[in-house]
Design an enzyme around this catalytic site. Structure first.
Site: not given
Length: 342
Positions: A11, A40, A101, A132, A162, A244
């Site tokens: 969501t 949700s 990561r 990102c 965002s 970006h």
């Protein structure tokens, strides 16, 4: 026979984008499960533009056994708990959060850059998606590194709100509206006003004065591309909703001209070169939204160092920076290992 795929955090901004891209790319899924937090549960969300709707399931009660791939887009706290459970149940996890990561037993993958590293996924049955800002940068750097061997990278990012989630987007919208009507624009999500401003601060500060976002770009680039590359980053939040941008200065071991770099980038996978030396002959964040490509513009030689180039790089952070890269990893996993839909 296709795959059974779970999207965790379905969501949220990235989770919804994962569903959109799975549908757009016609990923060979026989079944899709949308999973999110208890608040949700029961909500209905679209599976892209396929016309199919999915009812959201509660992660606290979800059984990952029998599912093939789980795309996680719910943050590190959720991944830390539920990704190992999914992996132990035989469901391969592709995690968008930062938690795994830098784990040496978890491959950190950008398919255009280091696809062979995915072969290590069996160690924990978990694959990590990079930050990102790192993802789009290494897509641009990889073909240039192959051609002339990169020594050092200096990057300044211009990162959209965002990247901070829906609350970041809401804050930019609300502050902009408030300023126009003369109301206060108090920061809540960000440390300072984001509307009509830029903030040189993303994530928490570290002891050396850098931020964690900047640290991620350094260590992730080394893990994905080459541990010998020296990287320094300044990460800045800007009043852009999606997309970006990065100003990247690159120093190479070997000689490379701007024209050679353009030719290389023009032919590289995942890259769209738009580099006309004229008004508007470059790509901005507004134009990259909804696109798969990593766009490169403003390719030019840097005369202040030997073998230097500067480039401008733009990408949809919700796509290549997150959801698209995760789906591409799933496609790579299917081709190289699972081969269920072959």
């Amino acid at each position: 026979m296709g795959y059974r795929v779970v999207v965790v955090g379905a969501t949220g901004n990235v989770g919804r984008e994962m569903l959109n891209i799975l549908a757009e790319r016609e990923f060979p899924a026989d079944e899709i499960a949308a999973v999110a937090s208890p608040r949700s549960t029961g909500d209905v969300i679209d599976y892209g533009d396929s016309g199919k709707e999915l009812r959201v399931r509660n992660i606290e009660h979800f059984d990952f056994a029998g599912w093939d791939i789980a795309l996680f887009a719910a943050g590190s706290d959720v991944s830390k708990v539920y990704a190992p459970r999914a992996a132990a149940a035989g469901c391969t996890v592709i995690d968008n959060a930062s938690h795994f990561r830098m784990d040496p037993d978890v491959p950190l993958i950008v398919p255009e850059v280091n696809p062979e590293a995915i072969d290590l996924y069996r160690r924990k049955n978990i694959i990590a998606n990079p930050n990102c800002s790192t993802a789009q940068m290494v897509v641009a750097l990889k073909p240039l590194h192959d051609a002339a061997k990169i020594k050092r990278v200096v990057v300044a990012t211009y990162q959209s709100v965002s990247g901070a989630g829906k609350t970041g987007m809401d804050e930019l919208f609300e502050q902009s509206r408030n300023i126009f009507v003369g109301d206060p624009a108090e920061p809540v999500k960000f440390t300072k006003q984001i509307a009509f401003n830029v903030i040189p601060h993303i994530d928490s500060f570290l002891d050396d004065g850098s931020t964690k976002e900047e640290w991620k770009m350094v260590v992730e680039t080394k893990k994905i591309l080459d541990p010998k590359i020296r990287v320094t980053a300044t990460c800045v939040r800007v009043p852009v909703f999606v997309g970006h941008s990065e100003a990247i200065n690159i120093e190479f071991e070997n000689e490379i001209s701007a024209e050679e770099a353009r030719k290389i980038l023009r032919e590289a996978p995942g890259i769209m070169l738009v580099d006309k030396q004229e008004d508007g002959g470059y790509v901005t964040p507004v134009e990259c939204v909804g696109e798969y490509a990593t766009y490169v513009s403003r390719v030019r030689e840097d005369p202040t160092v030997e073998n230097g180039l500067s480039i401008w790089c733009v990408s949809d952070n919700l796509r290549k920076g997150a959801a698209l890269n995760a789906v591409q990893i799933a496609e790579l996993l299917g081709r190289r290992h699972l081969k269920k839909a072959a």
